[in-house]
Scaffold this motif. Structure first.
Motif: not given
Length: 225
Positions: A91-97, A99-107, A167-177
């Protein structure tokens, strides 16, 4: 200086550069890092408290052995603590957070699957974004200690099950929501599947702490994929 030495030694132990049973040579570290013996000795005390090194009579300080039999205990504690960190942090994640997770996931997706050390590093960076947002230094410290042990075991087994990315993709989608419950559930299942992979695909759930944590968290664990 002590913190620097701790980071250097910890990274070498977790990556396997300093193997189990290897001696930690204080004089060599002092010369390499350009520090006096005092911060090296203080770092060794900290690493000993974390269970990564042991001081032995007549041998000095050696890297603690790896015990795969502790994997179930480590996984149980991680499921509990990292699930709680996700509930607090998402619940405390920012939009920048995000985006950082997306970049790490891509790597992670782009890395060679055989590069376990790179995966360990990126995997921890990905989850750390969430756990740091929880703003609980003690919780983060306990999680890091358990991650060290799990990463050391992973470096010594052939793990290439391919489930982490999903699982990372699933976590990322949940975090985005900002869906903390979904992120917590995916994190817990991710840890269980990682445990299975490090057990060579063994999906049995033996009686003990891991079974208790699974029951208490009401985590759905399929026995067949």
């Amino acid at each position: 200086m002590t913190d620097q030495v701790v980071r250097v030694l910890r990274d070498r132990i977790v990556s396997g550069d300093l193997a189990a049973g290897a001696r930690v040579e204080i004089n060599e570290l002092c010369a390499e890092l350009g520090v006096s013996p005092t911060p090296v000795r203080e770092a060794i005390l900290q690493l000993e408290a974390l269970g990564l090194v042991t001081r032995q009579p007549y041998r000095g300080t050696v890297v603690t052995g790896i015990d795969p039999n502790r994997l179930e205990e480590i996984t149980a504690l991680r499921i509990d603590l990292e699930g709680r960190a996700a509930l607090l942090g998402v619940p405390r994640l920012s939009d920048d957070d995000i985006e950082r997770m997306r970049r790490i996931h891509s790597r992670i997706l782009e890395r060679p699957h055989s590069d376990a050390e790179s995966f360990n590093t990126l995997n921890r960076q990905f989850h750390a974004v969430i756990y740091n947002a929880a703003d609980s230094p003690t919780l983060s410290r306990l999680i890091a200690v358990l991650q060290d042990e799990a990463d050391r075991i992973r470096m010594h087994v052939d793990v290439n099950d391919g489930t982490a990315e999903a699982f990372h993709a699933e976590i990322l989608e949940a975090c985005a929501r900002r869906d903390a419950s979904a992120a917590c559930d995916a994190t817990r299942r991710h840890l269980w599947e990682s445990c299975i992979a490090m057990r060579g695909g063994d999906r049995t759930l033996p009686n003990g702490l891991l079974a208790d944590v699974v029951a208490e968290t009401r985590m759905e664990i399929p026995h067949d994929r």
